[in-house]
Design a protein around this motif. Structure first.
Motif, PDB file in Angstrom:
ATOM      1  N   VAL A 103       0.839  -1.207   0.000  1.00  0.00           N
ATOM      2  CA  VAL A 103       0.000   0.000   0.000  1.00  0.00           C
ATOM      3  C   VAL A 103       0.872   1.254   0.000  1.00  0.00           C
ATOM      4  N   VAL A 104       1.902   1.256   0.847  1.00  0.00           N
ATOM      5  CA  VAL A 104       2.776   2.431   0.968  1.00  0.00           C
ATOM      6  C   VAL A 104       3.404   2.775  -0.373  1.00  0.00           C
ATOM      7  N   LEU A 105       3.931   1.768  -1.069  1.00  0.00           N
ATOM      8  CA  LEU A 105       4.612   2.024  -2.336  1.00  0.00           C
ATOM      9  C   LEU A 105       3.629   2.414  -3.431  1.00  0.00           C
ATOM     10  N   MET A 106       2.415   1.905  -3.371  1.00  0.00           N
ATOM     11  CA  MET A 106       1.411   2.301  -4.354  1.00  0.00           C
ATOM     12  C   MET A 106       0.985   3.746  -4.108  1.00  0.00           C
ATOM     13  N   LEU A 107       0.815   4.124  -2.839  1.00  0.00           N
ATOM     14  CA  LEU A 107       0.478   5.515  -2.526  1.00  0.00           C
ATOM     15  C   LEU A 107       1.594   6.450  -2.986  1.00  0.00           C
ATOM     16  N   ASP A 108       2.850   6.012  -2.807  1.00  0.00           N
ATOM     17  CA  ASP A 108       3.983   6.809  -3.278  1.00  0.00           C
ATOM     18  C   ASP A 108       3.905   7.027  -4.784  1.00  0.00           C
ATOM     19  N   ALA A 109       3.603   5.957  -5.509  1.00  0.00           N
ATOM     20  CA  ALA A 109       3.524   6.043  -6.970  1.00  0.00           C
ATOM     21  C   ALA A 109       2.410   6.985  -7.408  1.00  0.00           C
ATOM     22  N   GLU A 111       1.193   9.502  -5.648  1.00  0.00           N
ATOM     23  CA  GLU A 111       1.577  10.874  -5.314  1.00  0.00           C
ATOM     24  C   GLU A 111       2.588  11.426  -6.313  1.00  0.00           C
ATOM     25  N   VAL A 112       3.525  10.576  -6.737  1.00  0.00           N
ATOM     26  CA  VAL A 112       4.515  11.013  -7.728  1.00  0.00           C
ATOM     27  C   VAL A 112       3.819  11.420  -9.025  1.00  0.00           C
ATOM     28  N   LYS A 113       2.859  10.597  -9.446  1.00  0.00           N
ATOM     29  CA  LYS A 113       2.123  10.895 -10.673  1.00  0.00           C
ATOM     30  C   LYS A 113       1.356  12.213 -10.546  1.00  0.00           C
ATOM     31  N   LYS A 114       0.706  12.402  -9.379  1.00  0.00           N
ATOM     32  CA  LYS A 114      -0.053  13.636  -9.164  1.00  0.00           C
ATOM     33  C   LYS A 114       0.869  14.847  -9.097  1.00  0.00           C
ATOM     34  N   ASP A 115       2.073  14.661  -8.494  1.00  0.00           N
ATOM     35  CA  ASP A 115       3.041  15.755  -8.426  1.00  0.00           C
ATOM     36  C   ASP A 115       3.476  16.179  -9.822  1.00  0.00           C
ATOM     37  N   GLU A 116       3.692  15.176 -10.688  1.00  0.00           N
ATOM     38  CA  GLU A 116       4.091  15.476 -12.067  1.00  0.00           C
ATOM     39  C   GLU A 116       2.989  16.236 -12.788  1.00  0.00           C
ATOM     40  N   GLU A 117       1.752  15.794 -12.591  1.00  0.00           N
ATOM     41  CA  GLU A 117       0.622  16.478 -13.230  1.00  0.00           C
ATOM     42  C   GLU A 117       0.467  17.887 -12.681  1.00  0.00           C
ATOM     43  N   SER A 118       0.651  18.040 -11.364  1.00  0.00           N
ATOM     44  CA  SER A 118       0.526  19.364 -10.732  1.00  0.00           C
ATOM     45  C   SER A 118       1.600  20.308 -11.233  1.00  0.00           C
ATOM     46  N   SER A 119       2.829  19.779 -11.364  1.00  0.00           N
ATOM     47  CA  SER A 119       3.926  20.635 -11.825  1.00  0.00           C
ATOM     48  C   SER A 119       3.692  21.105 -13.251  1.00  0.00           C
ATOM     49  N   GLN A 120       3.080  20.214 -14.062  1.00  0.00           N
ATOM     50  CA  GLN A 120       2.750  20.608 -15.432  1.00  0.00           C
ATOM     51  C   GLN A 120       1.692  21.718 -15.437  1.00  0.00           C
ATOM     52  N   GLU A 121       0.695  21.568 -14.570  1.00  0.00           N
ATOM     53  CA  GLU A 121      -0.353  22.584 -14.476  1.00  0.00           C
ATOM     54  C   GLU A 121       0.221  23.904 -13.947  1.00  0.00           C
ATOM     55  N   GLU A 122       1.129  23.785 -12.966  1.00  0.00           N
ATOM     56  CA  GLU A 122       1.737  24.994 -12.394  1.00  0.00           C
ATOM     57  C   GLU A 122       2.552  25.746 -13.435  1.00  0.00           C
ATOM     58  N   SER A 123       3.276  24.969 -14.276  1.00  0.00           N
ATOM     59  CA  SER A 123       4.093  25.617 -15.298  1.00  0.00           C
ATOM     60  C   SER A 123       3.227  26.328 -16.330  1.00  0.00           C
ATOM     61  N   LYS A 124       2.022  25.770 -16.576  1.00  0.00           N
ATOM     62  CA  LYS A 124       1.109  26.410 -17.524  1.00  0.00           C
ATOM     63  C   LYS A 124       0.528  27.695 -16.948  1.00  0.00           C
ATOM     64  N   HIS A 188       2.073  20.452   0.020  1.00  0.00           N
ATOM     65  CA  HIS A 188       2.780  19.271   0.497  1.00  0.00           C
ATOM     66  C   HIS A 188       2.208  18.800   1.832  1.00  0.00           C
ATOM     67  N   ASP A 189       1.833  19.760   2.688  1.00  0.00           N
ATOM     68  CA  ASP A 189       1.263  19.400   3.989  1.00  0.00           C
ATOM     69  C   ASP A 189      -0.089  18.719   3.823  1.00  0.00           C
ATOM     70  N   ARG A 190      -0.861  19.164   2.843  1.00  0.00           N
ATOM     71  CA  ARG A 190      -2.172  18.551   2.615  1.00  0.00           C
ATOM     72  C   ARG A 190      -2.017  17.067   2.262  1.00  0.00           C
ATOM     73  N   LYS A 191      -1.034  16.765   1.422  1.00  0.00           N
ATOM     74  CA  LYS A 191      -0.818  15.375   1.017  1.00  0.00           C
ATOM     75  C   LYS A 191      -0.326  14.548   2.196  1.00  0.00           C
ATOM     76  N   GLU A 192       0.596  15.117   2.959  1.00  0.00           N
ATOM     77  CA  GLU A 192       1.109  14.398   4.124  1.00  0.00           C
ATOM     78  C   GLU A 192      -0.006  14.187   5.155  1.00  0.00           C
ATOM     79  N   TYR A 193      -0.834  15.177   5.307  1.00  0.00           N
ATOM     80  CA  TYR A 193      -1.950  15.080   6.252  1.00  0.00           C
ATOM     81  C   TYR A 193      -2.888  13.943   5.846  1.00  0.00           C
ATOM     82  N   ALA A 194      -3.226  13.888   4.549  1.00  0.00           N
ATOM     83  CA  ALA A 194      -4.119  12.830   4.060  1.00  0.00           C
ATOM     84  C   ALA A 194      -3.487  11.450   4.237  1.00  0.00           C
ATOM     85  N   ARG A 195      -2.191  11.359   3.943  1.00  0.00           N
ATOM     86  CA  ARG A 195      -1.480  10.085   4.108  1.00  0.00           C
ATOM     87  C   ARG A 195      -1.515   9.642   5.569  1.00  0.00           C
TER      88      ARG A 195
END
Length: 770
Positions: A103-109, A111-124, A188-195
Motif C-alpha cells: 500500500v505504501v509504495l502504491m500511494l507513493d507512486a 503521489e509522484v504521478k499527481k506531483d508530475e501532473e501538478s507541476s505541469q499545471e503549475e508551469s502552464k 505538500h502538507d495537505r498530502k502528508e496530512y491525508a497520508r
C-alpha cells in the motif's frame, strides 16, 4: 478501549528507548504494537535473533519496473528495536501495525504521478508553491536561542531523565507541532496530512484487532512516532474491512538486510537519520548504565584514541580541560549535560588548539561511526543473495568469502586436462561472475589492472568480503533477482542513457568481460550510431582502444566480435582524417594527443586487423612538416617516422636545422624537440646528428632564450634512465672531442651550477602566498 497505552517516541532516539523500557517494565503489557510495515511481521524473529546484529534495515521494493523502494533502518538504540527485544525477552506478543509495503509504495507512486501532473499545471499557469517544512523547526531553535533544532531537541528531550516529564513534554510538543503543520496551506502538507489519516486509521484497526484477540486495553502498549499519539485515540473510528480492501496496492517484496551507521546518518542522505549515529550509541550506553553525565568524557576519550591512531597525541590534561569547557558552555544555556555541539566546540578549542580542521576527521568518525550490522546466512535472504551464494558454491569460491583479502589468479583458456566442460571453463565463468559483481558495485572482487593495454588470458583479482559487501548485494536486488538479471538490467539502463561514444565502447568491453553477448551487440549498434557525429579525436581513440581490446580476446571469452572489426576500420579512417585539425591545440591537450597517437600507431602495427598503414604514414608526414600545429605533436610525428625508418638522416638533419634555428621562437623549437625525444629515447642516443644539431642550437641561444628552452629540455631528459643519460654524455664527448669521464664530469658540473643558481634565487623568494 480508551485505556490503551500509547507511547510517543522519536525514531533513533536513545532517550525514547530508555524511557520506553522503563514504561514497559511499569505496565507489563501482554501486547506491544509498533509503528512499522505490517507485512514485516514475518521478520520480527530475525530482528530479535541475538545472532543478528544492528544496525539493520527493513527493505521493501516493487516487483515491477521502475523499482520503487522504502527503507526502515533500525539501530540498537531505536525505540522500535528495544520494544521488540523486550517483548521477545518477556514472551509478549509484538507486531508492526502500520500500512503494509504494497500500500505504501502504491500511494507513493500515485503521489509522484499527481506531483508530475501538478507541476505541469503549475508551469502552464505560472503558479509556484513556496514550502519549507524545516522553517518551523528553525524558528523553534531561534526561540530557544539554540544554533539548530537538533541541539534544541537534545538539550530538552534527550537529556530529560524523568519518565512522566518526558512523556508529557513529548506528547504536548508534538501535538502542537501537528496542529501547526495541519493548519498550513502548503500543498505538500495537505498530502502528508491525508497520508497520515490513512495510516492512523489502519493502525487503529490493528489495535482494535489486538483487543478483540483477547488483550486488555490497559495491557497494550503502542509504540509510535509522537506525531501520531493524539490520532491513535480509540474514540476515533478504525479503518473498516471495506476501506482496507479499497486501499491501492502493488506487488512488493520485503526483506531484512544489514545496514551501517554511515548509511543511517543524514550525511548519507537518509532523511529520518541523525548526524551522529555512533554518538547516540554512546549516549544510549550511558543511559542504560544510569550515568549520562559520563557522556562528555566518553566522547573525548574516544576522540583522543582516534587522534592517536592518526599520529596526533593529546594529553589527559587537555581531555580534562575539554570536558570542563563543554560543561561550562552548556551551563551558559542553562543545561546540565553538554550537547553534541558543546562537545564539538570544546574539542576544537582544547584538542584542535582553536582549529576545527585538526580534529574534524576524527570527530566525524566518532560521531558517525563505522558500525555495520550482521545477519546470519539464510536469514531473510533476497533472491539475489540466494543466487550469489549458489554461484559461490558452483564456482568453488566459497573459501574466498572471508574478511581477509586473498589473491585469485585466473587462466581464461580452456583447461584440456579435465574431462568435464564445466571444469574446463571454470576460470572463465569465475571471471564473468567477478566482473558482474564489480560492474554492480559489489565490493567483493577487485581486479588488479594490468599495465598492458591488450587483453590476455590471465586475470588477477583481490577478493575480500565485508558486511558492506552484503549491503551492496541486497541493494542490487532492485536491479534484478539474480546476478545475471541485475547485470543485464544495469547494462540496458546505461545504454539507454548513454550519449557518448567512448562511454558506449566501455559498455561493450564491460559486457564482453561479463559474458553478456546481447549487451555487446546492443552496445555495438549504439557505437555505430554515435560514430557518425563523433569528432573528438581523444574520445574516438578511447573508443577504438576499448573495442580493439574486445577484439583481442578472440574466441577466449566466447563472445562473437566479428561485427566489431568494421567499426575499428571506420574509426581508424576517421582518426586519420581528424588528426591534423586536432593537433591545433594547447600543450595540455597535446599530452592526451601524444597518448592517443601512440595507441593508434600500436594498433596499426598489429597484424590482427588490416588497417590502412600507408594513410597513417601520410598523415604523420604531413603533421611532421606542418609549422602551424602544436610543435610537440609535430615533433612526436617525426619521432614515429624516424622509428619506422620513414625519415632519412638527411631529412632529419634538415628538419632539426629548420626547427632549431635562430629566428624560430624558442618555445616552438624546444617544444618540437621534446616531442621528437619523447617517442623513443634510444633514437635520440643512437642518432649523433640529433645531439650535434642540439648542441649548435643551445650555443646559439641568448641567456634569456636559454632559460626558456631549459624548461622543455629538462622535462625532456628527466624521463631518461641513468644508462641513457650516460650514453648521451658519451656521445657529447665525441662531439666535444673529450673522453667519457670528462664529458660526464662536464655535464654533472653544469647541472650542479644550474641547481646552485636556482637555490640562490630562492633566498629572496616570498613564500607567503603559497
Amino acid at each position: 478501549m480508551d485505556n490503551v497505552n500509547v507511547f510517543g517516541v522519536r525514531h533513533l532516539s536513545p532517550s525514547s528507548s530508555y524511557h520506553l523500557l522503563e514504561f514497559l517494565e511499569k505496565i507489563k503489557p501482554t501486547a506491544v504494537l509498533i509503528e512499522g510495515l505490517y507485512d514485516a511481521n514475518e521478520h520480527i524473529s530475525s530482528i530479535v535473533n541475538p545472532k543478528n546484529k544492528a544496525p539493520l534495515a527493513i527493505l521493501a521494493y516493487t516487483e515491477s519496473l521502475p523499482v520503487k523502494t522504502i527503507l526502515y533502518p533500525i539501530a540498537s538504540y531505536s525505540p522500535e528495536y528495544q520494544a521488540l527485544v523486550w517483548a521477545n525477552k518477556n514472551n509478549v506478543h509484538s507486531s508492526f501495525i502500520d500500512l503494509p509495503s504494497d500500500v505504501v509504495l502504491m500511494l507513493d507512486a500515485i503521489e509522484v504521478k499527481k506531483d508530475e501532473e501538478s507541476s505541469q499545471e503549475e508551469s502552464k499557469s505560472n503558479k509556484t508553491y513556496i514550502y519549507n517544512k524545516n522553517s518551523l523547526y528553525e524558528r523553534i531553535a531561534q526561540i530557544y536561542d539554540e544554533p539548530n533544532y537538533e541541539t534544541f531537541w537534545e538539550r530538552n528531550f534527550e537529556h530529560n531523565l524523568d519518565l512522566d516529564s518526558y512523556r508529557n513534554m513529548m506528547n504536548e510538543f508534538c501535538m502542537q507541532m501537528r496542529q501547526l503543520i495541519e493548519e498550513s496551506d502548503a500543498v505538500h502538507d495537505r498530502k502528508e496530512y491525508a497520508r497520515n489519516l490513512i495510516r492512523e486509521a489502519f493502525m487503529r484497526r490493528q489495535i482494535k484487532n489486538t483487543i478483540e484477540a483477547g488483550h486488555k486495553p490497559e495491557k497494550i502498549v503502542v509504540v509510535t512516532g509522537a506525531y501520531h499519539v493524539s490520532a491513535l485515540n480509540m474514540k476515533l473510528s478504525p479503518m473498516s474491512d471495506d476501506e482496507i480492501k479499497a486501499l491501492p496496492r502493488t506487488k512488493t517484496n520485503i526483506t531484512l538486510m544489514p545496514y551501517s551507521y554511515y548509511r543511517l546518518s543524514s550525511q548519507a542522505g537518509y532523511g529520518a537519520g541523525n548526524k551522529a549515529p555512533f554518538y547516540y550509541q554512546l549516549m544510549w550506553e550511558c543511559l542504560i548504565k544510569g550515568d549520562l553525565e559520563r557522556l562528555p568524557a566518553l566522547y573525548f576519550t574516544n576522540l583522543v584514541r582516534d587522534l592517536r591512531k592518526a599520529g596526533t597525541y593529546r594529553s589527559p590534561a587537555e581531555v580534562i580541560e575539554g570536558v570542563r569547557l563543554a560543561k561550562s558552555l552548556t551551563y551558559m544555556h542553562k543545561g546540565k549535560i553538554p550537547t553534541l555541539i558543546d562537545l564539538q566546540d570544546a574539542c576544537s578549542v582544547c584538542l584542535g588548539q582553536g582549529k576545527k580542521s585538526v580534529v574534524a576527521e576524527s570527530m566525524m568518525r566518532i560521531e558517525i561511526g563505522t558500525e555495520i550490522g550482521h545477519i546470519e546466512n539464510g536469514v531473510s535472504q533476497t533472491p539475489i543473495q540466494d543466487d550469489f551464494y549458489r554461484k559461490l558454491k558452483e564456482l568453488k569460491l566459497e573459501k574466498y568469502k572471508s574478511t581477509v583479502a586473498q589473491d585469485l589468479v585466473l587462466d581464461l583458456r580452456e583447461n584440456r586436462r579435465v574431462k568435464s566442460e564445466k571444469l574446463a571453463f571454470l576460470d572463465l565463468k569465475r571471471s564473468e561472475f567477478l566482473n558482474k559483481l564489480e560492474f554492480l558495485n559489489i565490493d567483493f572482487a577487485i581486479e588488479k589492472k594490468s599495465s598492458q593495454d591488450r587483453a590476455s588470458w590471465k586475470e588477477e583479482w583481490i577478493l575480500k568480503w565485508t558486511p558492506e559487501s552484503e549491503i551492496q548485494l541486497v541493494e542490487a536486488v532492485l536491479l534484478g533477482n539474480s546476478i545475471e538479471f541485475a547485470t543485464a538490467f544495469k547494462l540496458d539502463e546505461e545504454l539507454k542513457e548513454c550519449e557518448d561514444i567512448a562511454e558506449a565502447s566501455e559498455l561493450i568491453l564491460k559486457a564482453c568481460k561479463c559474458g553478456m553477448s546481447k549487451a555487446v551487440d546492443d552496445a555495438r549498434k549504439l557505437v555505430q550510431g554515435l560514430s557518425a557525429d563523433a569528432e573528438d579525436f581523444i574520445n574516438i581513440t578511447k573508443t577504438l582502444k576499448n573495442i580493439y581490446q574486445v577484439i583481442s580476446f578472440g574466441s577466449l571469452r566466447k563472445v562473437d566480435t566479428s561485427n566489431l572489426i568494421e567499426i575499428v576500420e571506420q574509426l581508424s579512417l576517421k582518426l586519420n582524417l581528424l588528426m591534423i585539425d586536432s593537433c591545433n591545440c594547447n600543450d595540455d591537450k597535446a599530452k592526451e594527443m601524444v597518448k592517443a597517437m601512440a595507441y593508434i600507431d600500436s594498433i596499426i602495427q598489429d597484424n590482427d586487423i588490416e588497417l590502412d598503414g600507408e594513410l597513417w604514414i601520410e598523415k604523420l608526414t604531413e603533421l611532421s612538416d606542418r609549422d602551424d600545429r602544436n610543435p610537440k605533436l609535430s615533433g612526436y610525428a617525426a619521432g614515429i617516422l624516424l622509428e619506422k625508418n620513414r625519415m632519412s638522416e638527411q631529412q632529419l638533419s634538415q628538419e632539426i636545422s629548420r626547427r632549431l634555428s635562430i629566428g624560430i621562437d624558442v618555445d616552438l623549437g624546444a617544444g618540437w624537440f621534446e616531442g621528437l625525444a619523447s617517442r623513443n629515447h634510444y633514437t635520440l642516443i643512437s642518432k649523433l646528428i640529433i645531439l650535434e644539431k642540439l648542441d649548435e642550437y643551445i650555443n646559439s641561444l641568448e641567456d634569456e632564450e636559454f632559460c626558456s628552452a631549459l624548461v622543455f629540455l629538462r622535462r625532456t631528459f628527466s624521463s631518461f634512465s641513468p644508462e641513457h643519460k650516460r650514453s648521451i654524455s658519451e656521445n657529447l664527448g665525441k662531439i666535444w672531442n673529450i673522453n667519457n669521464e670528462e664529458s660526464e664530469e662536464e655535464v654533472l658540473k653544469a647541472l650542479e651550477e644550474i641547481d646552485e643558481e636556482s637555490f640562490a634565487d630562492l633566498d629572496d623568494f616570498d613564500f607567503g602566498d603559497i
